[in-house]
Design a protein around this motif. Sequence first.
Motif, PDB file in Angstrom:
ATOM      1  N   VAL A 515       0.721  -1.033  -0.162  1.00 51.61           N
ATOM      2  CA  VAL A 515       0.168  -0.005   0.046  1.00 51.61           C
ATOM      3  C   VAL A 515       0.607   1.515   0.074  1.00 51.61           C
ATOM      4  O   VAL A 515       1.682   1.602   1.138  1.00 51.61           O
ATOM      5  N   GLU A 516       1.019   2.127  -0.967  1.00 51.05           N
ATOM      6  CA  GLU A 516       1.949   3.261  -1.382  1.00 51.05           C
ATOM      7  C   GLU A 516       3.036   2.819  -0.879  1.00 51.05           C
ATOM      8  O   GLU A 516       3.591   1.952  -1.736  1.00 51.05           O
ATOM      9  N   ASP A 517       3.984   3.726   0.151  1.00 54.41           N
ATOM     10  CA  ASP A 517       4.561   2.975  -0.208  1.00 54.41           C
ATOM     11  C   ASP A 517       5.259   2.443   1.273  1.00 54.41           C
ATOM     12  O   ASP A 517       6.845   2.127   1.744  1.00 54.41           O
ATOM     13  N   VAL A 555      14.303  -2.975  -1.679  1.00 51.63           N
ATOM     14  CA  VAL A 555      13.997  -2.632  -1.366  1.00 51.63           C
ATOM     15  C   VAL A 555      13.788  -1.855  -0.385  1.00 51.63           C
ATOM     16  O   VAL A 555      12.669  -1.137  -0.151  1.00 51.63           O
ATOM     17  N   VAL A 556      13.683  -2.652   1.168  1.00 48.63           N
ATOM     18  CA  VAL A 556      12.994  -2.560   2.678  1.00 48.63           C
ATOM     19  C   VAL A 556      13.345  -1.750   3.242  1.00 48.63           C
ATOM     20  O   VAL A 556      14.927  -1.784   4.349  1.00 48.63           O
ATOM     21  N   LYS A 557      12.869  -0.866   4.041  1.00 49.94           N
ATOM     22  CA  LYS A 557      13.934  -0.932   5.769  1.00 49.94           C
ATOM     23  C   LYS A 557      12.682  -0.816   6.645  1.00 49.94           C
ATOM     24  O   LYS A 557      11.320  -0.051   6.769  1.00 49.94           O
ATOM     25  N   ALA A 558      13.234  -1.550   7.402  1.00 49.52           N
ATOM     26  CA  ALA A 558      12.058  -2.673   8.586  1.00 49.52           C
ATOM     27  C   ALA A 558      12.853  -0.989  10.450  1.00 49.52           C
ATOM     28  O   ALA A 558      13.605  -1.039  10.534  1.00 49.52           O
ATOM     29  N   ILE A 630      10.934   1.393   0.307  1.00 44.37           N
ATOM     30  CA  ILE A 630      12.873   2.414  -0.249  1.00 44.37           C
ATOM     31  C   ILE A 630      13.524   1.983  -1.449  1.00 44.37           C
ATOM     32  O   ILE A 630      12.847   3.778  -2.215  1.00 44.37           O
ATOM     33  N   SER A 631      12.966   1.144  -2.370  1.00 44.59           N
ATOM     34  CA  SER A 631      12.948   1.588  -3.526  1.00 44.59           C
ATOM     35  C   SER A 631      12.794  -0.127  -4.478  1.00 44.59           C
ATOM     36  O   SER A 631      12.456  -0.997  -3.253  1.00 44.59           O
ATOM     37  N   GLY A 632      12.560  -0.246  -5.842  1.00 43.26           N
ATOM     38  CA  GLY A 632      11.521  -1.664  -6.805  1.00 43.26           C
ATOM     39  C   GLY A 632      10.235  -1.646  -5.930  1.00 43.26           C
ATOM     40  O   GLY A 632       9.575  -1.141  -5.508  1.00 43.26           O
TER      41      GLY A 632
END
Length: 637
Positions: A515-517, A555-558, A630-632
């Motif tokens: 959902v969105e970002d 790419v994800v930030k937790a 973050i991206s992708g």
Amino acid sequence: MKNLKTLLFITLMSSLCLTAQNNDTKKADKQFARFEFVKASESYSKLIEKGKADAYVYGQLAECYYNIFNTVEAEKWYAKALESTSDPEMIYKYSEMLKANGKYDESNKQMEKFASMRPSDDRATAFRKNPNYLPKILEQGKKFNVQNADFNSEQSDFGGTVNNGKLYIASSRNDNRKTYGWNQEPFLDIFSLSKNSDGSYQAATLMNDKINTRYHEGLVSFSPDGETMYFSRESYFEKDFEKDSISKVRYSQLYLFKATKLGSDWDTVESLSINSENYSVKNPSVSTDGKTMYFASDMPGGYGNFDIYKAPIKEDGTLGEPQNLGQKVNTEGQEMFPYISSNGTLYFSSNGHLGLGGMDVFYTKEIDGKMAPIRNVGIPINSNGDDFAFTIDEEAEEGFVSSNRDGGKGSDDVYAFKKLQPLCDVLVLATVLDDKTREPIEGASVGLVDAEGNKVATKSTNADGIAEFIIECEENVELEVAMEDYDSKKVSVSGTSEEELAVQISLDPIEKLIVEDKIELQPIYFDFDKSNITAQAAFELDKLVQIMNKYPELVVKATSHTDVRGTASYNNLLSERRAKSTVQYVISKGIDEARISAEGKGESELKVNCGGNCTEEQHQENRRSEFIIISGGPQQE
């Protein structure tokens, strides 16, 4: 059973083939080896009176009483023998006798000893898993009304197979037969009884001499058309026996035979192909469709003394290769008297599964080629005696069980019963569907989680999207459903007493979580002051792993958050540990560490700003993790 069936249907156990220990015990040992337990007990008792007793004599005397089910005397002499020996099998039998005499706490103490000595034994494993099983069996309520049948004699009567309006039993009431040394009763014959209109039975009729011989005959079963009868008989009739060189006792096996209906009687008796001079086969039960025979055998390759087997019945009437029903059904003890009912439920008797003492009746069902958990039928079908030869008409909900419990007319009696309530098992039919198309999903993983959070079984859905489980009545469970490219789900299933429960689970595409970002998982909660990943957190994080595998550029930030308890600096450190443990879990699943980072937020971004008056639920809402893209991913492509 007064262990008459230990000869007939447990058959001459090799452990009883003892040689004399010394000249003093020679006479008693010879009687014991001939299975003349009444005479042997008198001889061993005389040795005790003369002061010529030791652990061997006490143990042999206990075995005599054990084999004729004199539980009080068996308990007494096992206790005496165990003062100077520590044989595990003797301890187990001592436990069984204590249980049969209603001394449950003392029985459990002996089972603890047995389990410590033989930790890998099936009986020990089952006890250790459920040491408080007795109250559960006793408290589950009476599901049957049980009455002593009016046709019982003062001798041994057991069985209860109905065919074309007649009831067939095995009985030692025929005084024209020789008595057998085991318990001084005549050899067993097969009798038939016709039912009167008032529900009573006419006098028992001895079947013809094609069926009955001067040796033991036992339980019967019939083909669906009633034209073929299967029954047990000693192999003496076939002149198959072995003679012990020391005791001079002849040892036979139990064989299965079939007879064909000729007019109103039976003829053309044939020995079945699975018989062998090296082992026994007995207790036949034919399935309703006539395609399978269930039976008990001590053939090589089993798990215990006697195991339950099944074999296909071919079109020409011969039997195919026997198949052991496996370690879920069979134990290192005795499993006998199988009965396959019209709805596919398998009932059998065992002294290896956890019961009330002696042999108890248990039941299970085959689902997807596997046997469901074994259940104790409970009281009053089961008692602290031997309970066996259970048969039931599932439609009429009535049948027969045999027992040597207190209050009977003979050594074994047949009891008629009426089912009052369903046996407390529920068949859960879990159907998994695509939420958009409403089509069944094949190959979805469905896990069954018990009330304590233990995943007890996992199955894949079939072509119809169905996975089946059997649970106990009134048991609250949870289903965990996962499938590639779909959002995993957990569904609670409330306890019920219904025989079947249909549960439908609809799965959304995995992209619905983006959902969105953000990737919006169910909250990843941590226990107070803890940073370890729990089973609940792992279930949600597996969804993140699935998305990142599907979109390799993602790419994800937790981010991790705490509640307001503790100082701000401490919470910052705690949230950092939680964020890192979250990331480490994802990396452990094969995700490149460059694609996921961690940040601890402490208590700086509370979801519920409740100050110093937070409830435990509000604190838990604040202890969470969130996942920012973050991206992708599909939103950025």
